[in-house]
Design an enzyme around this catalytic site. Structure first.
Site, PDB file in Angstrom:
ATOM      1  N   GLU A  77       0.849  -1.219   0.028  1.00 47.52           N
ATOM      2  CA  GLU A  77       0.023   0.133  -0.012  1.00 47.52           C
ATOM      3  C   GLU A  77       1.011   1.210   0.158  1.00 47.52           C
ATOM      4  O   GLU A  77       1.920   1.402   0.921  1.00 47.52           O
ATOM      5  CB  GLU A  77      -0.901   0.110   1.164  1.00 47.52           C
ATOM      6  CG  GLU A  77      -1.763   1.153   1.366  1.00 47.52           C
ATOM      7  CD  GLU A  77      -2.394   1.787   0.118  1.00 47.52           C
ATOM      8  OE1 GLU A  77      -2.208   2.601  -0.198  1.00 47.52           O
ATOM      9  OE2 GLU A  77      -3.386   0.795  -0.432  1.00 47.52           O
ATOM     10  N   TYR A 133      -4.831   2.345   4.265  1.00 48.39           N
ATOM     11  CA  TYR A 133      -4.923   0.933   4.673  1.00 48.39           C
ATOM     12  C   TYR A 133      -6.491   0.754   4.764  1.00 48.39           C
ATOM     13  O   TYR A 133      -7.159   1.419   5.491  1.00 48.39           O
ATOM     14  CB  TYR A 133      -4.464   0.373   6.036  1.00 48.39           C
ATOM     15  CG  TYR A 133      -3.106   0.908   6.320  1.00 48.39           C
ATOM     16  CD1 TYR A 133      -2.010   0.422   5.261  1.00 48.39           C
ATOM     17  CD2 TYR A 133      -2.373   1.334   7.484  1.00 48.39           C
ATOM     18  CE1 TYR A 133      -0.625   0.556   5.290  1.00 48.39           C
ATOM     19  CE2 TYR A 133      -1.181   1.412   7.354  1.00 48.39           C
ATOM     20  CZ  TYR A 133      -0.061   1.304   6.471  1.00 48.39           C
ATOM     21  OH  TYR A 133       1.238   1.264   6.356  1.00 48.39           O
ATOM     22  N   GLY A 181     -19.795  19.407 -11.517  1.00 49.56           N
ATOM     23  CA  GLY A 181     -19.972  18.050 -11.711  1.00 49.56           C
ATOM     24  C   GLY A 181     -21.354  17.727 -11.257  1.00 49.56           C
ATOM     25  O   GLY A 181     -21.337  17.877  -9.947  1.00 49.56           O
ATOM     26  N   GLU A 183     -23.175  21.764 -14.069  1.00 47.16           N
ATOM     27  CA  GLU A 183     -23.152  20.683 -14.701  1.00 47.16           C
ATOM     28  C   GLU A 183     -23.383  20.736 -16.287  1.00 47.16           C
ATOM     29  O   GLU A 183     -24.059  21.848 -16.562  1.00 47.16           O
ATOM     30  CB  GLU A 183     -24.403  19.778 -14.177  1.00 47.16           C
ATOM     31  CG  GLU A 183     -24.904  18.631 -15.182  1.00 47.16           C
ATOM     32  CD  GLU A 183     -23.816  17.478 -15.492  1.00 47.16           C
ATOM     33  OE1 GLU A 183     -23.469  17.058 -16.841  1.00 47.16           O
ATOM     34  OE2 GLU A 183     -23.008  17.280 -14.393  1.00 47.16           O
ATOM     35  N   HIS A 208     -44.319  -3.227  11.032  1.00 46.50           N
ATOM     36  CA  HIS A 208     -44.791  -1.890  11.085  1.00 46.50           C
ATOM     37  C   HIS A 208     -44.489  -1.346  12.313  1.00 46.50           C
ATOM     38  O   HIS A 208     -44.460  -2.152  13.419  1.00 46.50           O
ATOM     39  CB  HIS A 208     -46.333  -2.187  10.969  1.00 46.50           C
ATOM     40  CG  HIS A 208     -47.124  -1.046  11.148  1.00 46.50           C
ATOM     41  ND1 HIS A 208     -47.124  -0.035  10.163  1.00 46.50           N
ATOM     42  CD2 HIS A 208     -47.932  -0.305  12.203  1.00 46.50           C
ATOM     43  CE1 HIS A 208     -47.757   1.132  10.582  1.00 46.50           C
ATOM     44  NE2 HIS A 208     -48.185   0.811  11.696  1.00 46.50           N
TER      45      HIS A 208
END
Length: 460
Positions: free
Chosen positions: A37, A43, A180, A203, A445
């Protein structure tokens, strides 16, 4: 010369969901395993550190804060800072547990460092303590994906953030601009609006949420706008200027160019594979035009002893898909090899806006495009006693049924607790039973799940 050379049965590059689950399993089979890593802050992979866990923790706190009226901006800023601290504590706890779950297993070792292929069998790992050369019989690439930064003047400004970076900011931005309008952008818009930021989403597309049916997209937009989020569609950012008090986005739209001031700018314009520095050419591993590692239906690359798991292979970018990638590899190595990506039917997803948007199967638009004759039903979330109990009555639920055979083709749930309910629908759809079986099922319920009774009863 390398400080150390190691020969192992399996090398896993990247600590994502697929790899971190595969490593202890392989070690339990008696294999010698090394997991590499690059960052000690990753991690456990994207989900735990910079994805699902931290964003959903903030989303929960934002929802709770949004229910409190009359709070000053100062109080909201302090609540946000505390939420970030709580998120950091949770992430640190999970990160440590994930490290120990791999490194603490006999036969498994974690190396923290940058990996790069020397050839198809050997990988150099540069750590703080020196260089390793790891030779492996099998190699699994699990390095994930990262946000893409567009080639835009001013993109290196001091107030520009990716989703990973914004999660570490402890000061609540009064004005947040999001470039975006995809699912990541919408989740962050909902979170920061809940804390009290003034949020604007820019956008390029002409339609809001084009993957969803228009009635669902309209309901989502109406709900988010009610929270104060502003949407600029068919709009693009030409450049960004970094001022002393704020950044200025120069935004173009059909009406012309305008300026938007922001205290923080989130770039949420797509993601790409984390393969930079891996030197995949030395291994001969093929990539797609978008830069993701190409794999077959059993996740094997064009190099037979190398696999790619998780986001890096270009599949759906969900942590539960990465987990299923592990299952496919496990079956290929120690099972009958029958499991593959072709087995993935009715995979659900949830966008954790407020309320969450969940979907499984086809939308009405997709079903009609596929040639089905359909029957549909829609039910406002406010019809649910549980939604009223939770004081989350915004939203809309929709079901699509094949008119010829009664099979449930898809369900979209824009409603409280939909992330749980959609899993019930997904499991049901895999049975192949007619929709009436789910319609007449018994649910507790009050619960959001019992809304399925009413929703499907509206079909007949």
């Amino acid at each position: 010369m390398a400080d150390r050379r190691e020969k192992v049965d399996a090398l896993i590059i990247g600590f994502g969901k697929g790899g971190k689950t595969l490593a202890p399993y392989l070690a339990a089979q008696g294999l010698k395993v090394i997991v590499v890593e690059k960052s000690p802050l990753m991690y456990g992979g994207t989900c735990i550190n910079v994805g699902c866990i931290p964003t959903k923790a903030l989303a929960h706190d934002a929802h709770l804060l949004s229910q409190r009226v009359g709070l000053s901006m100062e109080a909201r800023s302090e609540a946000y800072a505390q939420a970030v601290r709580d998120k950091n504590a949770l992430v640190s706890l999970l990160r440590a547990k994930n490290f120990d779950n791999v490194n603490g297993r006999p036969g498994a070792t974690v190396l923290t460092g940058a990996a790069s292929f020397l050839n198809p069998r050997e990988v150099r790992v540069e750590t703080e303590d020196g260089e390793w050369i790891v030779e492996a019989d099998r190699i699994f690439i699990n390095t994930g994906a990262r946000a893409v930064l567009p080639n835009l003047p001013g993109i290196e400004g001091s107030r520009i953030y990716t989703s990973t970076e914004l999660l570490e900011v402890e000061r609540l931005p009064a004005r947040l601009a999001i470039v975006g309008g995809g699912y990541i952008g919408l989740e962050f818009a909902s979170i920061y609006a809940g804390f009290g930021s003034e949020v604007t989403v820019i956008e390029r597309g002409t339609r809001f949420m084009p993957r969803e049916d228009p009635d669902i997209a309209d309901e989502v937009r109406k709900t988010l706008e009610k929270k104060g989020i502003r949407f600029l569609l068919n709009a693009g950012v030409n450049r960004i200027e970094d001022g002393s008090d704020a950044s200025i986005l120069h935004v173009s739209c059909p009406e012309g160019e305008s300026e938007l001031a922001a205290d923080a700018i989130l770039i949420a314009a797509g993601r790409t594979a984390n393969t930079e520095g891996l030197n995949l050419d030395a291994a001969g591993v093929a990539r797609s035009e978008r830069g993701f590692i190409q794999v077959d239906e059993r996740l094997r690359t064009n190099v037979p002893h190398i696999w790619a798991l998780g986001d890096v292979n270009g599949g759906p970018q969900f942590t539960y898909i990465s987990l299923d990638d592990y299952r496919i590899v496990r079956d290929a190595l120690f099972g009958d090899g029958g499991r593959s990506t072709k087995d993935r039917h009715y995979v659900p997803y949830t966008v954790f806006i407020d309320p969450p948007l969940s979907q499984v199967g086809m939308t009405e638009t997709e079903a009609l495009r596929a040639g089905h004759r359909v029957k549909t039903a829609a039910l406002p979330a406010s019809a649910s006693p549980r939604a009223r109990q939770l004081r989350q009555t915004e939203g809309l639920m929709k079901a699509v049924v094949d008119a010829d055979n009664g099979r449930l083709l898809g369900v979209t749930l824009f409603a409280a607790e939909s992330g749980e309910v959609v899993n019930i629908v997904s499991m049901f759809m895999k049975t192949g039973e007619p929709y009436a079986t789910l319609r007449d099922s018994i649910f507790t319920h009050p619960s959001m799940a019992e809304s399925l009774n009413d929703l499907l009863s509206a079909i007949g």
